[in-house]
Design a protein around this motif. Structure first.
Motif, PDB file in Angstrom:
ATOM      1  N   VAL A   1       4.074  -4.997 -56.412  1.00 59.33           N
ATOM      2  CA  VAL A   1       4.832  -4.303 -57.461  1.00 59.33           C
ATOM      3  C   VAL A   1       6.255  -3.962 -57.042  1.00 59.33           C
ATOM      4  O   VAL A   1       7.070  -3.577 -57.883  1.00 59.33           O
ATOM      5  N   ALA A   2       6.572  -4.104 -55.750  1.00 57.85           N
ATOM      6  CA  ALA A   2       7.899  -3.711 -55.276  1.00 57.85           C
ATOM      7  C   ALA A   2       8.957  -4.724 -55.682  1.00 57.85           C
ATOM      8  O   ALA A   2       8.793  -5.929 -55.491  1.00 57.85           O
ATOM      9  N   ASP A   3      10.067  -4.218 -56.217  1.00 58.11           N
ATOM     10  CA  ASP A   3      11.221  -5.071 -56.514  1.00 58.11           C
ATOM     11  C   ASP A   3      12.122  -5.199 -55.295  1.00 58.11           C
ATOM     12  O   ASP A   3      12.810  -6.212 -55.127  1.00 58.11           O
ATOM     13  N   ILE A   4      12.105  -4.165 -54.459  1.00 59.85           N
ATOM     14  CA  ILE A   4      12.925  -4.140 -53.244  1.00 59.85           C
ATOM     15  C   ILE A   4      12.087  -3.507 -52.138  1.00 59.85           C
ATOM     16  O   ILE A   4      11.407  -2.500 -52.365  1.00 59.85           O
ATOM     17  N   LEU A   5      12.137  -4.088 -50.943  1.00 53.69           N
ATOM     18  CA  LEU A   5      11.470  -3.488 -49.784  1.00 53.69           C
ATOM     19  C   LEU A   5      12.519  -2.939 -48.834  1.00 53.69           C
ATOM     20  O   LEU A   5      13.445  -3.653 -48.439  1.00 53.69           O
ATOM     21  N   VAL A   6      12.352  -1.670 -48.467  1.00 50.50           N
ATOM     22  CA  VAL A   6      13.152  -1.058 -47.411  1.00 50.50           C
ATOM     23  C   VAL A   6      12.209  -0.833 -46.238  1.00 50.50           C
ATOM     24  O   VAL A   6      11.217  -0.107 -46.355  1.00 50.50           O
ATOM     25  N   THR A   7      12.493  -1.468 -45.112  1.00 50.56           N
ATOM     26  CA  THR A   7      11.623  -1.337 -43.950  1.00 50.56           C
ATOM     27  C   THR A   7      12.477  -1.318 -42.694  1.00 50.56           C
ATOM     28  O   THR A   7      13.694  -1.142 -42.747  1.00 50.56           O
ATOM     29  N   ASP A   8      11.830  -1.491 -41.536  1.00 46.31           N
ATOM     30  CA  ASP A   8      12.577  -1.494 -40.279  1.00 46.31           C
ATOM     31  C   ASP A   8      12.021  -2.567 -39.348  1.00 46.31           C
ATOM     32  O   ASP A   8      12.489  -3.694 -39.340  1.00 46.31           O
ATOM     33  N   TYR A   9      10.967  -2.215 -38.588  1.00 52.45           N
ATOM     34  CA  TYR A   9      10.383  -3.157 -37.625  1.00 52.45           C
ATOM     35  C   TYR A   9       8.930  -3.468 -37.995  1.00 52.45           C
ATOM     36  O   TYR A   9       8.138  -3.853 -37.156  1.00 52.45           O
ATOM     37  N   SER A  10       8.596  -3.277 -39.248  1.00 53.94           N
ATOM     38  CA  SER A  10       7.223  -3.435 -39.720  1.00 53.94           C
ATOM     39  C   SER A  10       6.897  -4.896 -40.013  1.00 53.94           C
ATOM     40  O   SER A  10       7.761  -5.669 -40.455  1.00 53.94           O
ATOM     41  N   ALA A  11       5.623  -5.263 -39.805  1.00 52.50           N
ATOM     42  CA  ALA A  11       5.159  -6.603 -40.160  1.00 52.50           C
ATOM     43  C   ALA A  11       5.232  -6.853 -41.660  1.00 52.50           C
ATOM     44  O   ALA A  11       5.123  -7.999 -42.103  1.00 52.50           O
ATOM     45  N   ALA A  12       5.451  -5.797 -42.444  1.00 53.62           N
ATOM     46  CA  ALA A  12       5.563  -5.960 -43.896  1.00 53.62           C
ATOM     47  C   ALA A  12       6.687  -6.924 -44.266  1.00 53.62           C
ATOM     48  O   ALA A  12       6.623  -7.583 -45.316  1.00 53.62           O
ATOM     49  N   MET A  13       7.709  -7.031 -43.415  1.00 56.74           N
ATOM     50  CA  MET A  13       8.828  -7.925 -43.732  1.00 56.74           C
ATOM     51  C   MET A  13       8.369  -9.374 -43.859  1.00 56.74           C
ATOM     52  O   MET A  13       8.848 -10.117 -44.718  1.00 56.74           O
ATOM     53  N   PHE A  14       7.421  -9.794 -43.006  1.00 57.03           N
ATOM     54  CA  PHE A  14       6.955 -11.177 -43.034  1.00 57.03           C
ATOM     55  C   PHE A  14       6.069 -11.447 -44.250  1.00 57.03           C
ATOM     56  O   PHE A  14       6.103 -12.535 -44.810  1.00 57.03           O
ATOM     57  N   ASP A  15       5.305 -10.453 -44.648  1.00 53.32           N
ATOM     58  CA  ASP A  15       4.469 -10.606 -45.839  1.00 53.32           C
ATOM     59  C   ASP A  15       5.316 -10.608 -47.110  1.00 53.32           C
ATOM     60  O   ASP A  15       5.110 -11.411 -48.019  1.00 53.32           O
ATOM     61  N   PHE A  16       6.281  -9.696 -47.171  1.00 47.87           N
ATOM     62  CA  PHE A  16       7.095  -9.563 -48.383  1.00 47.87           C
ATOM     63  C   PHE A  16       7.972 -10.788 -48.602  1.00 47.87           C
ATOM     64  O   PHE A  16       8.379 -11.073 -49.742  1.00 47.87           O
TER      65      PHE A  16
END
Length: 439
Positions: A339-354
């Protein structure tokens, strides 16, 4: 708590009532409940399932590990599969996706979910709309049935380390799906793992890894990183991550609309998901690093900010103002990425999934130098990140307001990032994984 319709809904408590809160232990249906006010005056419910006398205390534990479990390991294996996600605390991720694909195929074998303290109730196939009713067996973590299930089940699917008492049998198959491609250093690559004598966690990891038969990898880039970090020499399957199939599913728009309704997000609102990882040096800090007051003023009523703290971080303090929403305890991260239009992250593995979504990312790295020197990173964020890497909350908000320009400016780097770190997340990863393991 559960709504009669089956949804999980938040409980709001008047702060003035916390002084009169009954914090005693109450037993109902075999479970013990305590309603507690934490040090941040946040009310929480602690649930524990009552243990039989022969499982309780040091004597019960000794009997289970030294007598019952070895005896069960000598028995014939059953054609059963054990599923355990995050020590039994969640129904989510790669483990969930593999389970649901098997139900989708009508697999009537024995499906066993390990559940810690009644944290969730895994659905059967009918509840998921996947055909004839196939129901899982639910086993309480730490119970006699838990020891029996791990001792006698043919397959074990997990995304984290298994209990220290577990030892894989030669005729078992242990599948380690792990919890994401690592951006930050893990395992043997952490500084303390090279000390001499080796720390207890080094020996713990070495014993665990010897029991793995298959390790899932999201990409060709991730495979050597995971091998080195875990000291793993066994089979690796580079099939993409099953949990990310949702992000490119044909019905993803309808699924996203349903999730938005569940969260109470209006149809026209732009969703910003803030999902930082934990800090080894700052695990107890519950302060949200983004300036929420400034964010609300800068972004206005047409934005919603979802805040997803790491499970190893203290619960964040988020004002209930209709703009920011704490989704730390939302069951499955994949839903939030959808549901996210924009991801704000840092060093999380979420970046690779998103990256599967193609939607813009912003990297809020206020402690980049400190984090890099203390924990260490596998990637050079300033050089490789598919979005701006910024050190302040104001710069994050400026990037959100200019997100269309940001997306265009980073398009080529984004394509390279996805090709490197998520090349096989094409919506068919679960199918490939299940075919490989059970085909």
């Amino acid at each position: 708590m559960r709504h009669p319709a089956g949804e999980t809904v938040p409980v709001r408590v008047d702060h003035a009532l916390l002084d009169t809160l009954d914090e005693g232990v109450h037993t109902r249906d075999g479970r013990e409940y305590q309603f507690l006010a934490t040090r941040f005056d946040v009310p929480i419910i602690v649930v524990e399932e009552a243990r039989p006398a022969d499982e309780a205390g040091a004597a019960g534990l000794y009997s289970l590990q030294r007598s019952f479990y070895p005896a069960q390991r000598s028995q014939e294996l059953r054609e059963a599969t054990v599923y355990v996600a995050n020590d039994g605390r969640h129904y989510e991720g790669n483990v969930r996706a593999i389970y649901e694909e098997r139900l989708r195929r009508g697999d009537e074998g024995e499906h066993i979910w390990i559940v810690k303290d009644g944290a969730f109730v895994p659905p059967g196939s009918a509840e998921l709309g996947l055909g004839p009713d196939i129901r899982p067996r639910i086993v309480r973590a730490g119970s006699r049935q838990h020891y029996e299930a791990l001792a006698r089940s043919r397959h074990i699917i997990t995304n984290a380390f298994l209990p220290t008492w577990f030892r894989a049998r030669e005729d078992q198959t242990v599948v380690q799906t792990w919890n994401g491609t690592p951006a930050k250093k893990i395992g043997n690559d952490l500084p303390h793992m090279s000390r001499d004598p080796k720390p207890p966690i080094w020996h713990r990891q070495a014993a665990e890894v010897r029991g793995w038969d298959l390790l899932l990898s999201q990409s060709q880039w991730a495979t050597p990183v995971l091998r080195r970090a875990f000291g793993y020499q066994g089979e690796v399957l580079e099939a993409g991550y099953p949990r990310n199939d949702l992000l490119s599913a044909p019905e993803r728009d309808d699924l996203a609309a349903a999730i938005r309704r569940r969260l109470g997000i209006s149809d026209g609102a732009k969703v910003v998901l803030y999902a930082p990882t934990y800090r080894d040096y700052d695990r107890k800090n519950s302060k949200v690093k983004l300036n929420l007051v400034q964010a609300r003023k800068a972004l206005g009523k047409d934005h919603v900010l979802l805040i997803r703290a790491h499970s190893m971080q203290a619960t964040p303090i988020v004002p209930e103002d209709g703009f920011a929403m704490d989704v730390t305890t939302y069951p499955d991260m994949a839903d939030l990425l959808l549901v996210a239009d924009i991801l704000v992250t840092d060093y999380s593995a979420a970046m690779f999934d998103f990256a599967v979504t193609g939607r813009p990312m912003i990297f809020y790295t206020y402690d980049l130098d400190r984090y890099s020197s203390k924990r260490g990173l596998y990637i050079d964020l300033p050089a490789q990140a598919p979005g701006p890497v910024v050190p302040t909350s104001n710069e994050v908000l400026e990037a959100i307001r200019a997100i269309d320009d940001i997306k265009s400016a980073h398009a080529d780097r984004y394509d390279a990032f996805r090709a490197t770190f998520a090349p096989k997340d094409d919506g068919k990863a679960t199918r490939r994984v299940v075919d490989h393991i059970f085909g």
